[in-house]
Enzyme design. Structure first.
Site, PDB file in Angstrom:
ATOM      1  N   ARG A   1      38.896 -19.029  -3.316  1.00 47.15           N
ATOM      2  CA  ARG A   1      37.552 -19.548  -3.558  1.00 47.15           C
ATOM      3  C   ARG A   1      37.509 -20.499  -4.727  1.00 47.15           C
ATOM      4  NH1 ARG A   1      32.218 -15.907  -4.177  1.00 47.15           N
ATOM      5  NH2 ARG A   1      33.003 -15.172  -6.156  1.00 47.15           N
TER       6      ARG A   1
ATOM      7  N   GLY B   1      34.522 -23.788  -6.184  1.00 44.22           N
ATOM      8  CA  GLY B   1      33.134 -23.753  -6.614  1.00 44.22           C
ATOM      9  C   GLY B   1      32.049 -24.207  -5.669  1.00 44.22           C
ATOM     10  N   GLY B   2      32.387 -24.725  -4.481  1.00 45.53           N
ATOM     11  CA  GLY B   2      31.377 -25.543  -3.795  1.00 45.53           C
ATOM     12  C   GLY B   2      30.661 -24.991  -2.589  1.00 45.53           C
TER      13      GLY B   2
ATOM     14  N   SER C   1      35.297 -18.487   2.076  1.00 50.12           N
ATOM     15  CA  SER C   1      36.086 -18.204   0.881  1.00 50.12           C
ATOM     16  C   SER C   1      35.765 -16.833   0.291  1.00 50.12           C
ATOM     17  CB  SER C   1      35.861 -19.294  -0.166  1.00 50.12           C
ATOM     18  OG  SER C   1      34.510 -19.335  -0.564  1.00 50.12           O
TER      19      SER C   1
ATOM     20  N   TYR D   1      30.246 -29.287   5.668  1.00 49.85           N
ATOM     21  CA  TYR D   1      29.090 -28.514   6.151  1.00 49.85           C
ATOM     22  C   TYR D   1      29.632 -27.623   7.257  1.00 49.85           C
ATOM     23  CZ  TYR D   1      26.360 -32.346   4.000  1.00 49.85           C
ATOM     24  OH  TYR D   1      25.835 -33.282   3.148  1.00 49.85           O
TER      25      TYR D   1
END
Ligand SMILES: *[C@@H]1O[C@H](CO)[C@@H](O)[C@H](O)[C@H]1NC(C)=O
Ligand SMILES: *[C@@H]1O[C@H](CO)[C@@H](O)[C@H](O)[C@H]1NC(C)=O
Ligand SMILES: *[C@@H]1O[C@H](CO)[C@@H](O)[C@H](O)[C@H]1NC(C)=O
Ligand SMILES: *[C@@H]1O[C@H](CO)[C@@H](O)[C@H](O)[C@H]1NC(C)=O
Ligand SMILES: *[C@@H]1O[C@H](CO)[C@@H](O)[C@H](O)[C@H]1NC(C)=O
Ligand SMILES: *[C@@H]1O[C@H](CO)[C@@H](O)[C@H](O)[C@H]1NC(C)=O
Length: 449
Positions: free
Chosen positions: A108, A110-111, A118, A380
């Site tokens: 994982r 940050g996004g 994640s 996305y």
């Protein structure tokens, strides 16, 4: 002697793997810590970098960078533990140990991660999370216009570090949207002008209508922008009052939706500020959608509680690379990208209804968007496009989403995957599959052994 020396590397590897053995009675976590210590030069206190559901901080750490509350509901699968490496060498040993112990891992940073891949594994348990939250250094080299950003950092942190230059307006009309589709991708290299489309209540509050907000970033002053707009997109009716001259980093906050006067330092918190229950999908548009198509779209938006669309124009810099220069293939000829969202508040109770709505909308849009393949934006992420089954992957199956996200680059990614991760250690619901290599291995054995 020569013989011995040439065998030494093999011997070492054998010795190493036979010394480290794990206990069946110990927990996954204990075995993992033992393994980390074994494969590290020094033995840092790894236990303080690990949180299990027994630690009070577990929920906080698990939720920290997650954006989609839909994937944090109690019924969503939870990791055995979360390991937060303090430096690169810890990441390496964590990967080695997950493999040695046969524990499925998710990595994982940050996004976005719209489908939570994640931090949630729908297809394999048990699993652990390797959280890169402590690896977020950003080094900017202005001289050669480059930046090195560690995988745990958010784009906000990267922008903040790069910043050490935005106007807004509002209108609503199908004709203007239609005009925007042709104008926005080509208007001016310095102008990025997106449209945000959602239902809004009418002035008398009795009905809902469709609101289209134009939200733009122009690298230049307001007078220059007014000239550009007057010449190329007068229909929008931009006035100087709609413009705000500000620094680039503050325009980043504006575009990201932070309240006015939020200090840029908020970007350094590296936290997801916007948490919602939502489902998202994406499309790329290569030919302007006709007015009739837009009107049908507005009708469908009005049927849903809190839908939202964001249309990002392409053109400009996006077209100056060929489809094959990077894995991202949505280049020349793309007018704009659509993001569809539906958001809700009441947990997982009515999630199915909202998800069904967005799937129907996506079907409705089929004739108006890119085809063969219908392109999708990997950032996305959308599991409706297909999923790997359990811990095995199939190239044929993965072409379903692979071609949509990567077009012709998918096959190149498969080749790289096959070369560097033939055992598919790094895998998730939509990971790139390696090609089976058993035949290759056999050949090697015949040659050397
Ligand atoms: C979680 O709990 C264990 C056992 O009590 C403790 O050793 C460890 O330090 C805790 N982890 C963190 C990050 O506080
Ligand atoms: C990072 O890794 C190196 C090499 O293993 C080690 O010497 C150093 O102490 C580590 N730093 C931290 C903060 O753990
Ligand atoms: C409310 O406003 C809309 C358009 O703004 C109009 O079509 C509708 O008739 C109005 N409703 C009432 C009850 O006035
Ligand atoms: C983009 O596509 C157009 C028409 O398909 C073509 O004329 C143009 O040369 C292409 N530009 C690049 C950079 O590939
Ligand atoms: C949402 O779920 C609740 C509880 O299941 C149900 O009573 C309600 O009718 C649902 N709302 C909608 C708009 O479907
Ligand atoms: C996949 O899972 C099955 C059953 O859990 C297991 O037997 C098999 O070894 C796993 N394969 C890989 C590549 O991990």
């Amino acid at each position: 002697m020569v013989l011995l020396r040439s065998h030494l590397p093999t011997l070492l590897v054998l010795l190493l793997s036979s010394i480290f053995s794990f206990s069946n009675s110990a927990s996954i976590e204990e075995n993992f810590i033992q393994c980390l210590s074994f494969y590290s030069d020094k033995a840092p206190p790894f236990s303080s970098s690990i949180v299990t559901p027994k630690n009070d901080s577990f929920t906080n750490v698990l939720d920290s960078s997650a954006q989609n509350l839909r994937l944090l509901v109690p019924s969503a699968p939870k990791p055995e533990f979360i390991f937060t490496p303090l430096n690169e060498s810890h990441v390496q040993v964590a990967v080695i140990c997950s493999k040695k112990l046969g524990i499925h891992m998710r990595v994982r940073s940050g996004g976005h991660d719209y489908e939570g891949l994640s931090y949630v594994s729908e297809i394999e348990t048990p699993f652990i999370i390797i959280d890169l939250a402590k690896l977020r250094a950003v080094e900017v080299d202005i001289q050669d216009s480059s930046a090195w950003v560690q995988a745990g950092a958010t784009v906000g942190e990267a922008y903040y570090r790069i910043s050490e230059k935005s106007p807004t307006l509002e209108q609503d009309a199908t004709k203007i949207v239609q005009r925007w589709q042709e104008v926005a991708p080509n208007i001016d290299e310095e102008l990025f002008m997106r449209v945000i489309i959602q239902p809004a209540s009418t002035a008398n509050k009795t009905e809902r209508t469709i609101s289209t907000s134009y939200n733009a970033l122009f690298l230049g002053d307001a007078d220059t922008l007014l000239q550009v707009m007057q010449q190329k997109f007068p229909e929008l009716g931009l006035t100087k009052n709609d413009c705000l001259e500000t620094s680039w980093i503050k325009s980043v906050l504006y575009i990201a939706g932070f309240p006015k006067d939020t200090p840029p330092e908020v970007l350094l918190q590296g936290k997801s500020t916007f948490k919602n229950y939502f489902k998202a999908k994406s499309d790329f548009v290569r030919d302007p959608i006709p007015e009739t198509g837009l009107e049908g779209l507005w009708q469908r938006l009005l049927e849903e509680d809190s839908p939202l669309m964001i249309w990002n124009p392409y053109g400009g810099m996006m077209n100056s690379f060929s489809d094959s220069d990077s894995p991202f293939p949505h280049r020349n000829g793309t007018l704009y990208k659509i993001q569809y969202l539906t958001l809700w508040q009441d947990g997982d109770k009515n999630a199915t209804k909202h998800i069904e709505w967005i799937r129907k909308l996506y079907n409705y849009m089929t004739p108006y968007v890119s085809k063969f393949p219908r392109e999708a934006y990997v950032n996305y992420r959308d599991l409706d496009l297909g999923m790997n089954k359990k811990n095995s992957t199939s190239y044929i199956q993965a072409t379903a989403w692979g071609n949509m996200y990567f077009k012709d680059n998918f096959n190149r990614l498969v080749k790289i995957k096959t070369k560097f991760d033939p055992e598919n250690v790094f895998r998730h619901e939509q990971s790139i599959p390696p090609l089976p290599v058993s035949r290759l291995k056999d050949r090697k054995c015949n040659k050397w052994g």
